[in-house]
Design an enzyme around this catalytic site. Structure first.
Site, PDB file in Angstrom:
ATOM      1  N   PRO A  28       0.848  -1.199   0.000  1.00 32.27           N
ATOM      2  CA  PRO A  28       0.000   0.000   0.000  1.00 32.27           C
ATOM      3  C   PRO A  28       0.879   1.243   0.000  1.00 32.27           C
ATOM      4  O   PRO A  28       1.771   1.387   0.827  1.00 32.27           O
ATOM      5  CB  PRO A  28      -0.780  -0.132   1.309  1.00 32.27           C
ATOM      6  CG  PRO A  28       0.100  -0.960   2.201  1.00 32.27           C
ATOM      7  CD  PRO A  28       0.824  -1.899   1.293  1.00 32.27           C
ATOM      8  N   MET A  29       0.638   2.146  -0.955  1.00 26.50           N
ATOM      9  CA  MET A  29       1.414   3.384  -1.041  1.00 26.50           C
ATOM     10  C   MET A  29       0.456   4.531  -1.321  1.00 26.50           C
ATOM     11  O   MET A  29      -0.250   4.519  -2.344  1.00 26.50           O
ATOM     12  CB  MET A  29       2.483   3.294  -2.140  1.00 26.50           C
ATOM     13  CG  MET A  29       3.588   2.296  -1.852  1.00 26.50           C
ATOM     14  SD  MET A  29       4.798   2.194  -3.203  1.00 26.50           S
ATOM     15  CE  MET A  29       3.889   1.203  -4.400  1.00 26.50           C
ATOM     16  N   ALA A  30       0.421   5.506  -0.421  1.00 26.72           N
ATOM     17  CA  ALA A  30      -0.486   6.636  -0.568  1.00 26.72           C
ATOM     18  C   ALA A  30      -0.192   7.376  -1.865  1.00 26.72           C
ATOM     19  O   ALA A  30       0.959   7.682  -2.176  1.00 26.72           O
ATOM     20  CB  ALA A  30      -0.351   7.585   0.624  1.00 26.72           C
ATOM     21  N   GLN A  49      -6.501  -1.070   3.167  1.00 25.83           N
ATOM     22  CA  GLN A  49      -5.773  -0.655   4.360  1.00 25.83           C
ATOM     23  C   GLN A  49      -6.471   0.519   5.026  1.00 25.83           C
ATOM     24  O   GLN A  49      -6.848   1.494   4.370  1.00 25.83           O
ATOM     25  CB  GLN A  49      -4.333  -0.266   4.036  1.00 25.83           C
ATOM     26  CG  GLN A  49      -3.522   0.002   5.306  1.00 25.83           C
ATOM     27  CD  GLN A  49      -2.089   0.391   5.042  1.00 25.83           C
ATOM     28  OE1 GLN A  49      -1.811   1.524   4.687  1.00 25.83           O
ATOM     29  NE2 GLN A  49      -1.176  -0.556   5.235  1.00 25.83           N
ATOM     30  N   CYS A 108       3.267   3.244   8.518  1.00 21.64           N
ATOM     31  CA  CYS A 108       3.539   4.483   7.790  1.00 21.64           C
ATOM     32  C   CYS A 108       4.431   5.401   8.627  1.00 21.64           C
ATOM     33  O   CYS A 108       4.122   5.688   9.792  1.00 21.64           O
ATOM     34  CB  CYS A 108       2.243   5.212   7.457  1.00 21.64           C
ATOM     35  SG  CYS A 108       2.509   6.771   6.580  1.00 21.64           S
ATOM     36  N   LYS A 117       0.248  -4.331   9.140  1.00 21.14           N
ATOM     37  CA  LYS A 117       1.561  -3.948   8.623  1.00 21.14           C
ATOM     38  C   LYS A 117       2.271  -3.091   9.665  1.00 21.14           C
ATOM     39  O   LYS A 117       1.712  -2.109  10.157  1.00 21.14           O
ATOM     40  CB  LYS A 117       1.433  -3.179   7.301  1.00 21.14           C
ATOM     41  CG  LYS A 117       2.778  -2.917   6.613  1.00 21.14           C
ATOM     42  CD  LYS A 117       2.553  -2.409   5.180  1.00 21.14           C
ATOM     43  CE  LYS A 117       3.866  -2.414   4.393  1.00 21.14           C
ATOM     44  NZ  LYS A 117       4.749  -1.286   4.714  1.00 21.14           N
ATOM     45  N   ASN A 169       8.951  -7.089   3.820  1.00 23.27           N
ATOM     46  CA  ASN A 169       8.908  -5.854   3.040  1.00 23.27           C
ATOM     47  C   ASN A 169      10.198  -5.068   3.283  1.00 23.27           C
ATOM     48  O   ASN A 169      10.720  -5.066   4.389  1.00 23.27           O
ATOM     49  CB  ASN A 169       7.669  -5.048   3.477  1.00 23.27           C
ATOM     50  CG  ASN A 169       7.491  -3.737   2.740  1.00 23.27           C
ATOM     51  OD1 ASN A 169       6.998  -2.769   3.316  1.00 23.27           O
ATOM     52  ND2 ASN A 169       7.852  -3.675   1.484  1.00 23.27           N
ATOM     53  N   GLY A 175       7.232  -2.396  -2.979  1.00 21.02           N
ATOM     54  CA  GLY A 175       6.675  -1.057  -2.944  1.00 21.02           C
ATOM     55  C   GLY A 175       7.263  -0.172  -4.013  1.00 21.02           C
ATOM     56  O   GLY A 175       6.865  -0.213  -5.177  1.00 21.02           O
ATOM     57  N   ARG A 176       8.253   0.633  -3.635  1.00 19.85           N
ATOM     58  CA  ARG A 176       8.794   1.642  -4.556  1.00 19.85           C
ATOM     59  C   ARG A 176       9.354   1.041  -5.850  1.00 19.85           C
ATOM     60  O   ARG A 176       9.323   1.692  -6.897  1.00 19.85           O
ATOM     61  CB  ARG A 176       9.874   2.453  -3.831  1.00 19.85           C
ATOM     62  CG  ARG A 176       9.343   3.365  -2.735  1.00 19.85           C
ATOM     63  CD  ARG A 176      10.465   3.900  -1.865  1.00 19.85           C
ATOM     64  NE  ARG A 176      11.115   2.825  -1.127  1.00 19.85           N
ATOM     65  CZ  ARG A 176      12.357   2.892  -0.653  1.00 19.85           C
ATOM     66  NH1 ARG A 176      13.087   3.977  -0.876  1.00 19.85           N
ATOM     67  NH2 ARG A 176      12.869   1.891   0.032  1.00 19.85           N
TER      68      ARG A 176
END
Length: 332
Positions: free
Chosen positions: A16-18, A70, A100, A139, A200, A224-225
């Site tokens: 999950p990435m905002a 999430q 986060c 997470k 992760n 993620g990135r």
């Protein structure tokens, strides 16, 4: 790997990435091999559920199962209410954000800041698990800072509360995304738990994914990135885990079609004006390792219509395929 009734295969998950893992990007990554894609963080405060941003984040129509959403917040009752609300709107897994590192999230005592209060963590997890009839996942990070690495304790609290899978980002909150991920901490947590553990942090290639799985004993890896501008990484990791062989990079023609499809999905999902703006960051990620990157971004960032954005992007990649220096006219 199983989470409740759901089999997650391949065992590679989109983080999950905002501002990144919206519905178009989740669908793209699932289509390119992600076994699970977690939505960007949704706020637990019901006062904000009817904003344009929240309505987009809660749109899961047509999304292949399992749909993982999430939620973030700090009050147990409010998070439980948010979990119920999201299940009513299509969530099949509820993921709780305690990882986060963003200042504005932590200042509100949410995200990774929650790891500083283990009793509150327990109350939140118990409240959310009791509130819904779908699996709840969590997470976390390895801790708040180097002196407070309490992830193993939080992990045991999570398992006791009924959490059905745990993702651990192998950094403390104060590291944000700097330094190297602590895979030894993830390995210790995995050895101590019965529930699935997802590793992760720094998973940026098929070989790294295999190494992380081997070194941690984790049930899956989360990317993620490294997926930004490279959503086919899920297919590459899945293939390597299954065969031990690396896929060649996708040809430029395929990259072009993936990107143009992504742009069209963004335009359709958000509407032309908003979709064109959101697409700009994705265009930058796709082009970051390509020639004339800076000039390309300068032009496409000025495109004001969907047609113009698609045309400039298509022309750029056609030129690359032909082995020509891309012609980048001024945007109208």
């Amino acid at each position: 790997m199983r989470i409740g009734p759901y089999s997650i295969h391949p065992r590679v998950v989109l983080a999950p990435m905002a501002g990144v893992t919206d519905k178009p990007f989740r669908l793209l990554c699932k289509g390119l091999g992600a076994g699970l894609a977690v939505s960007e963080m949704t706020i637990s405060d019901p006062r904000f559920w009817n904003t344009r941003k929240s309505l987009h984040r809660m749109d899961h129509a047509g999304e292949p199962e399992p749909v993982s959403v999430q939620i973030a917040g700090t009050e147990p009752a409010q998070l439980a209410h948010a979990a119920r609300h999201n299940v009513e709107h299509g969530a099949q897994l509820i993921d709780i954000n305690m990882g986060c590192p963003a200042k504005k999230v932590c200042n509100a005592w949410a995200g990774s800041a929650l790891m500083r209060d283990e009793a509150l963590v327990g109350r939140i997890l118990e409240a959310v698990v009791a509130a819904v009839n779908v699996p709840v996942t969590l997470k976390i990070r390895t801790g708040w800072d180097a002196d407070h690495r309490n992830a193993p304790t939080i992990a045991r609290i999570a398992q006791a509360a009924g959490i059905q899978a745990l993702t651990v980002h192998g950094r403390t909150r104060d590291q944000h995304y700097a330094g190297r991920a602590e895979y030894d901490t993830i390995a210790r947590i995995k050895a101590d738990l019965r529930i699935p553990v997802i590793a992760n942090g720094d998973v940026d290639s098929p070989r790294r994914a295999a190494q992380v799985l081997r070194d941690t004993g984790a049930d899956a890896v989360m990317v993620g990135r490294a997926a930004q501008g490279r959503p086919w990484i899920f297919r590459e990791i899945a293939h390597f885990l299954a065969t031990g062989e690396e896929l060649p990079p996708p040809p430029l023609a395929q990259v072009r079609e993936i990107l143009l499809g992504h742009l069209r999905a963004l335009h359709a999902f958000y509407g032309e004006e908003h979709g064109v703006r959101i697409a700009r960051k994705h265009l930058g990620w796709y082009a970051k390792d390509r020639p004339e990157n800076a000039a390309f971004r300068a032009v496409v960032n000025r495109a004001r219509t969907a047609h113009e954005q698609l045309e400039l992007t298509g022309d750029y990649f056609h030129a690359l395929e032909a082995g020509l220096a891309p012609a980048l006219p001024d945007a109208a």
